[in-house]
Design an enzyme around this catalytic site. Structure first.
Site, short mmCIF file in Angstrom:
data_model
loop_
_atom_site.label_atom_id
_atom_site.label_comp_id
_atom_site.label_asym_id
_atom_site.label_seq_id
_atom_site.Cartn_x
_atom_site.Cartn_y
_atom_site.Cartn_z
N GLU A 117 6.75 -24.05 28.48
CA GLU A 117 5.87 -24.03 29.64
C GLU A 117 5.84 -22.66 30.30
O GLU A 117 6.70 -21.81 30.05
CB GLU A 117 6.30 -25.08 30.66
CG GLU A 117 7.68 -24.88 31.24
CD GLU A 117 8.12 -26.03 32.13
OE1 GLU A 117 7.27 -26.66 32.78
OE2 GLU A 117 9.33 -26.31 32.18
N ARG A 195 16.57 -34.83 33.23
CA ARG A 195 17.00 -34.47 34.58
C ARG A 195 18.51 -34.28 34.59
O ARG A 195 19.27 -35.17 34.21
CB ARG A 195 16.56 -35.56 35.56
CG ARG A 195 16.71 -35.19 37.02
CD ARG A 195 16.13 -36.26 37.95
NE ARG A 195 14.68 -36.32 37.85
CZ ARG A 195 14.02 -37.34 37.33
NH1 ARG A 195 14.67 -38.38 36.84
NH2 ARG A 195 12.70 -37.33 37.28
#
Length: 318
Positions: A117, A195
C-alpha cells in the site's frame, strides 16, 4: 448492458462509507462520523451514465481487458486489482501488519492477495505522526516478545507527517496512522489486516488481535519509504511512487489542460483532492469536484483534464 456495447470513457463511482472507532467528520461534513470512504472498490457502483448501477466487479467480469488492460487482466483476471480509500483519522488506528501474496494464500487460502500500500497525506494537523516499522537496532526476539506482551508501542518507529507527504509501505512492515491525518490510500485489492495492538481498546469480535499471524509476517527490519511532495508544475503529471502493484502520481493545473492516455494498456483511477476539473474524451465530458472519483477504462485511450479554476488530483494505475 450487452458485452458488445462499448464502455463509456468515464465511470463515476459511488463510494462506500465505513465507520470505525477512530473516524472523524472531514469526509462527510455535517453527516455521521466516517472513518473511511472506499472510493475505488470492486463492489462500488457506477453512479451515472450507461453503466449506472453496475459494480466494478460486474464490469470487470463483463469487459475484462477493455476495462483494466490486457496485461493487468492476465495478472488478476476478473478481480479488480486495486482498492482505494480515503481515511479520516481522529484517533490512532491499531498497530497492524499485512502479509505478502504468498503468505496470504498460505495463511488464508486460495483467492487471497497480500497488501502492498501507499498513503498520500491530504491534510495533517500539527504534530501528526505515523508508526512505520520499529526503531533501529531492535532484535527479532525483542520484537516478537513485544508483540506477544502488548508493549510494541515502546519499540515502534514514530515519523511525523506533513501535508503532501507520500508513504510507501511493503508487506511485513508494522504501521499505524495517527490522529489528525486525512489520508488517500491505494493498495492491492485486499483488506487483509493482522491487528497487533489496539491502544487498550476493549477487544471485540470486530476488533480482534491477530498475534500469531502478526508474528508470522512481521519483518523486524522493514521500514517505510517517505517522499515529500515535489514542486508542482502547471499542467504536469508527477510520479509520487511506483511498485509492481500500482503507480501513484499527482496531477495539477491552474491554466493548462493536462493530456493523458491509457494507451489501452491500463485503467486510470482519478480522485480530485482540491478544486474542480472537467474530463474530456471525444464527445464525452464529466465534471468532478473534491473527493469525486472516476475510473477511466483502458479502452478510453487519450483524454484531457481541463481545470475549472485550478485543481489537484491523484491518479492510480497498474
Amino acid at each position: 448492458m450487452p458485452e458488445s456495447t462499448p464502455l463509456p470513457a468515464f465511470l463515476l463511482l459511488e463510494p462506500q462509507y465505513r465507520d470505525y472507532v477512530w473516524g472523524g467528520q472531514r469526509l462527510r461534513p455535517g453527516e455521521d462520523f466516517t472513518a473511511e470512504a472506499w472510493v475505488v472498490y470492486e463492489h462500488d457502483h457506477v453512479k451515472s451514465g450507461p453503466c449506472q448501477g453496475q459494480t466494478l466487479a460486474e464490469l470487470a467480469s463483463l469487459y475484462g481487458p477493455q476495462l483494466v488492460g490486457q496485461s493487468v487482466f492476465q495478472k488478476t483476471g476478473e478481480r479488480f486489482p486495486l482498492l482505494i480509500k480515503l481515511l479520516d483519522c481522529a484517533e490512532w488506528l491499531s498497530i497492524q501488519v499485512h502479509p505478502n501474496d504468498e503468505q496470504a494464500v498460505e495463511m488464508e487460502g486460495p483467492g487471497y492477495f497480500g497488501k502492498t500500500e501507499a498513503w498520500h497525506t491530504l491534510d495533517a494537523d500539527p504534530g501528526s505522526r505515523i508508526i512505520a516499522g520499529v526503531q533501529p537496532g531492535v532484535k527479532p526476539d525483542a520484537l516478537q516478545q513485544a508483540i506477544r506482551d502488548g508493549t510494541i508501542e515502546g519499540l515502534a518507529q514514530y515519523i511525523p507527517l506533513q501535508r503532501g507527504d507520500t508513504v510507501f509501505m511493503r508487506p511485513g512492515t508494522l504501521h499505524a496512522l495517527g490522529p489528525g491525518l486525512l489520508i488517500y490510500e491505494v493498495q492491492q485489492t485486499s483488506d487483509l489486516t493482522y491487528r497487533v495492538y489496539d491502544w487498550g481498546r476493549p477487544a471485540s469480535e470486530k476488533r480482534k488481535l491477530h498475534i500469531e499471524q502478526s508474528l508470522a509476517v512481521t519483518r523486524h527490519n522493514a521500514q517505510a519509504e517517505l517522499t515529500p511532495l515535489p514542486e508542482l508544475q502547471d499542467g504536469k503529471e508527477q510520479v509520487l511512487c511506483t511498485s509492481a502493484y500500482f503507480s501513484l502520481s499527482m496531477l495539477s493545473a491552474e491554466k493548462r489542460t493536462v493530456p493523458l492516455d491509457t494507451q489501452a494498456a491500463t485503467f486510470h483511477a482519478l480522485t480530485v483532492i482540491d478544486g474542480k476539473v472537467r474530463l474530456l474524451a471525444g464527445t464525452e465530458s464529466l465534471e468532478l469536484a473534491r473527493f469525486d472519483t472516476v475510473l477511466v477504462p483502458a479502452s478510453t485511450g487519450s483524454y484531457q483534464l481541463q481545470p475549472l479554476g485550478s485543481f489537484r488530483a491523484l491518479k492510480s494505475s497498474v
